[in-house]
Write a protein that holds these residues in place. Structure first.
Motif, short mmCIF file in Angstrom:
data_model
loop_
_atom_site.label_atom_id
_atom_site.label_comp_id
_atom_site.label_asym_id
_atom_site.label_seq_id
_atom_site.Cartn_x
_atom_site.Cartn_y
_atom_site.Cartn_z
N ALA A 147 4.82 -9.36 -2.30
CA ALA A 147 4.48 -10.32 -3.36
C ALA A 147 3.86 -9.65 -4.58
CB ALA A 147 3.52 -11.39 -2.82
N SER A 213 3.28 0.61 -0.98
CA SER A 213 2.40 0.71 -2.15
C SER A 213 0.97 0.33 -1.79
CB SER A 213 2.92 -0.21 -3.28
OG SER A 213 2.97 -1.55 -2.83
N VAL A 235 3.74 5.17 -2.38
CA VAL A 235 3.82 5.03 -3.83
C VAL A 235 2.57 4.40 -4.43
CG1 VAL A 235 5.00 2.79 -3.78
CG2 VAL A 235 5.43 4.37 -5.69
N ARG A 240 -6.81 -0.06 -1.36
CA ARG A 240 -8.14 0.51 -1.63
C ARG A 240 -8.82 0.95 -0.34
NH1 ARG A 240 -6.16 -2.96 -5.24
NH2 ARG A 240 -7.18 -3.34 -7.24
N VAL A 260 6.10 9.20 -4.28
CA VAL A 260 6.85 8.89 -5.50
C VAL A 260 5.86 8.58 -6.63
CG1 VAL A 260 8.37 7.21 -6.64
CG2 VAL A 260 8.95 8.07 -4.36
N GLY A 314 3.90 -11.87 -7.89
CA GLY A 314 4.48 -11.28 -9.10
C GLY A 314 3.39 -10.91 -10.08
N1 LIG Z 1 3.39 5.97 -8.00
C1 LIG Z 1 3.88 5.21 -8.97
O1 LIG Z 1 4.71 5.64 -9.77
C2 LIG Z 1 3.42 3.78 -9.04
C3 LIG Z 1 4.05 2.89 -9.91
C4 LIG Z 1 3.67 1.54 -9.88
C5 LIG Z 1 2.64 1.13 -9.05
N2 LIG Z 1 2.03 2.04 -8.27
C6 LIG Z 1 0.97 1.65 -7.35
O2 LIG Z 1 1.48 0.72 -6.43
C7 LIG Z 1 0.47 -0.20 -6.06
C8 LIG Z 1 0.97 -1.61 -6.27
O3 LIG Z 1 1.23 -1.82 -7.64
P1 LIG Z 1 1.67 -3.28 -8.13
O4 LIG Z 1 1.83 -3.19 -9.58
O5 LIG Z 1 2.75 -3.79 -7.28
O6 LIG Z 1 0.33 -4.07 -7.79
P2 LIG Z 1 0.04 -5.65 -7.71
O7 LIG Z 1 1.09 -6.38 -8.46
O8 LIG Z 1 -1.39 -5.82 -8.05
O9 LIG Z 1 0.27 -5.98 -6.16
C9 LIG Z 1 -0.50 -5.34 -5.20
C10 LIG Z 1 -0.30 -6.06 -3.86
O10 LIG Z 1 -1.00 -5.32 -2.88
C11 LIG Z 1 -1.45 -6.18 -1.88
N3 LIG Z 1 -2.78 -5.75 -1.46
C12 LIG Z 1 -3.09 -5.24 -0.25
N4 LIG Z 1 -4.38 -4.96 -0.17
C13 LIG Z 1 -4.91 -5.30 -1.36
C14 LIG Z 1 -6.25 -5.24 -1.88
N5 LIG Z 1 -7.28 -4.77 -1.16
N6 LIG Z 1 -6.45 -5.66 -3.14
C15 LIG Z 1 -5.44 -6.11 -3.89
N7 LIG Z 1 -4.15 -6.21 -3.45
C16 LIG Z 1 -3.90 -5.79 -2.19
C17 LIG Z 1 -1.44 -7.60 -2.44
O11 LIG Z 1 -0.56 -8.40 -1.65
P3 LIG Z 1 -1.02 -9.10 -0.27
O12 LIG Z 1 -2.28 -9.90 -0.56
O13 LIG Z 1 0.13 -9.96 0.07
O14 LIG Z 1 -1.28 -7.98 0.68
C18 LIG Z 1 -0.85 -7.46 -3.83
O15 LIG Z 1 0.18 -8.39 -4.09
C19 LIG Z 1 -0.76 0.16 -6.88
O16 LIG Z 1 -1.59 0.98 -6.08
C20 LIG Z 1 -0.19 0.96 -8.03
O17 LIG Z 1 -1.12 1.87 -8.55
C21 LIG Z 1 2.40 3.36 -8.25
#
Ligand SMILES: NC(=O)c1ccc[n+]([C@@H]2O[C@H](COP(=O)([O-])OP(=O)(O)OC[C@H]3O[C@@H](n4cnc5c(N)ncnc54)[C@H](OP(=O)(O)O)[C@@H]3O)[C@@H](O)[C@H]2O)c1
Length: 320
Positions: A147, A213, A235, A240, A260, A314
């Motif tokens: 999500a 992620s 990724v 946290r 990645v 989203g």
């Molecule tokens: N390496 C790269 O190139 C790259 C690129 C983009 C993003 N990222 C990383 O990928 C991760 C996700 O990015 P995103 O943009 O998809 O983030 P986002 O939209 O904020 O979504 C993060 C998801 O993680 C879950 N989650 C699990 N534990 C959590 C917590 N303690 N606090 C908050 N959310 C938690 C949540 O879903 P549930 O509540 O359903 O678990 C939430 O929907 C981040 O760490 C970001 O830095 C890395």
């Protein structure tokens, strides 16, 4: 200009909405009047404890808007053109100055808010699945945190490629929202036995690919979900959770773990073309951006707090 800034990292209430000097356009760059800011998962992590380029610091990886000024040497962008841009920091503001190479034109008639959400989330998901994950039609993929921004993109891209798509989320209600994107099987990872659930829906084989992620203890269990010769992509660290990883189980299954980072690839011709294609797909309605809520930029603290509350499905968007 007005910007959402902070003087120290910490919880969302470190944000101040203040006047700061306008950024200057530089050779090779463009100056953008920002119309929509996609709050990336990494923005919340940076605000909570990332590096600051200065004080005050303006956080943010991605925004879209209209070019006000074009820097020396830039031939393929013009004033008045709408673009979506990525950057190391600086999206949470009325103006952003970025290298032209990390901007993409927004197709005529396309929704600027939707396009503002594409490059990082969809580009990252695409690289995780295909460039580094080598996903093939007929394989099974598990998308952790389906999500989230990266998750919503990965589910759609994997389904479009002919994979069977499993995804996790922290509640059944969040999972229910993902079926319209092509999700085949939702796994509630707030339940303690969720690895067994993944095994059960794959006839005990496990999955060919995991896109993780979340990190920490979730990543540890992602490895336990792999089929023989399975691949796991790490990724992000959305969970946290500092739990160290034990990779000793990988060898028996000839499994692999790959990191990645889109940022290391984003300015390459390959990644630029890949992202341009994804923007076209969103503009054409073939891929969907889910915008859960929109906040004024002045309410960046509330927007970050909402995203961190894990209620959003989203993206959460800021509008200057
Ligand atoms: N390496 C790269 O190139 C790259 C690129 C983009 C993003 N990222 C990383 O990928 C991760 C996700 O990015 P995103 O943009 O998809 O983030 P986002 O939209 O904020 O979504 C993060 C998801 O993680 C879950 N989650 C699990 N534990 C959590 C917590 N303690 N606090 C908050 N959310 C938690 C949540 O879903 P549930 O509540 O359903 O678990 C939430 O929907 C981040 O760490 C970001 O830095 C890395």
């Amino acid at each position: 200009m007005k910007a959402a800034v902070y003087y120290e990292t910490g919880p969302p209430d470190v944000f101040r909405y203040e006047d700061v000097p306008d950024p200057g356009c530089f050779p090779g760059g463009v100056l953008i009047e920002v119309e929509a800011i996609s709050i990336e998962g990494g923005d919340t992590l940076n605000r909570a404890g990332g590096a600051m380029a200065g004080s005050p610091h303006i956080v943010g990886y991605q925004c879209a808007g209209t070019i006000r000024e074009v820097g020396e040497g830039v031939k393929d962008r013009h004033s008045g053109q709408r673009v979506v841009a990525t950057m190391m920091h600086g999206s949470h503001a009325e103006l952003a100055a970025v290298p032209a190479v990390v901007t993409w034109p927004i197709p005529d008639g396309a929704d600027v808010v939707a396009c503002a959400c594409v490059p990082v989330a969809f580009g990252t998901a695409h690289d995780c699945l295909f460039e580094f994950g080598r996903l093939q039609a007929g394989e099974t993929v598990l998308v952790q945190a389906g999500a989230g921004g990266v998750g919503v993109a990965a589910i759609q891209l994997a389904k479009r490629a002919g994979a069977t798509v499993l995804a996790t989320a922290s509640s059944d209600e969040r999972l229910a929202r993902l079926h319209e994107l092509g999700l085949d099987q939702g796994i509630n990872y707030a339940q303690p036995n969720w690895v067994a659930a993944v095994r059960a829906v794959t006839d005990a084989k496990g999955v060919d690919l995991v896109v993780d992620s979340v990190g920490g203890s979730v990543l540890q269990r992602s490895l336990q979900c792999l089929a023989y010769r399975g691949r796991c992509i790490t990724v992000g660290n959305a969970g946290r959770d500092p739990q160290p990883l034990d990779v000793s189980g990988l060898a028996m299954g000839n499994c692999s773990l790959t990191g990645v980072f889109l940022g290391a690839e984003i300015a390459t011709d390959r990644a630029r073309a890949m992202i341009a294609g994804l923007i076209d797909d969103v503009a054409g309605g073939e891929l969907r951006v889910l915008v859960d809520r929109t906040y004024p930029l002045a309410e960046a603290a509330a927007a970050h707090a909402y995203l961190e509350s894990r209620q959003a499905v989203g993206r959460v968007v800021l509008v200057p």
